[in-house]
Motif scaffolding. Structure first.
Motif: not given
Length: 108
Positions: A35-52, A79-82
């Motif tokens: 939570l600390y690193w999310i607030q400080h921008g070091r970790i970015g939370v992203r939604p689920a991956i659709e494709r690579i 779950s790694l459907p991509f």
């Protein structure tokens, strides 16, 4: 006490609302610095991956970005459907992993 010490979920950009309403009903938290690193921008939370495609990752919300590395942090329900289903050998619903749990089988 948790709400007082770490605040509301909305204080952490991108973090989805939890399914559980109490700490006892929620999943285990492995790293208390998340939570600390999310607030400080070091970790970015992203939604689920659709494709690579190459280095471009497209997410389920339609956004995409290029990445050099992807950290697999899916929690306890894998779950790694991509990914092609034959890419990772699974055992009991989870990919078999080596090297301290960080590498898939057969990676040099």
């Amino acid at each position: 006490m948790a709400r007082v010490s770490i605040g509301e979920n909305s204080a952490y950009p991108g973090l989805p609302m939890p399914e559980a309403h109490t700490l006892a009903d929620g999943p285990a938290t492995v790293n208390d610095l998340l939570l600390y690193w999310i607030q400080h921008g070091r970790i970015g939370v992203r939604p689920a991956i659709e494709r690579i495609e190459g280095k471009t990752v497209t997410f389920t919300d339609g956004t995409s970005k290029e990445y050099d590395s992807i950290i697999w942090a899916t929690g306890f329900r894998t779950s790694l459907p991509f990914l092609d289903s034959g890419l990772l050998r699974q055992e009991d619903g989870a990919p078999v992993r080596y090297a301290g749990g960080i590498l898939p089988e057969d990676v040099e």
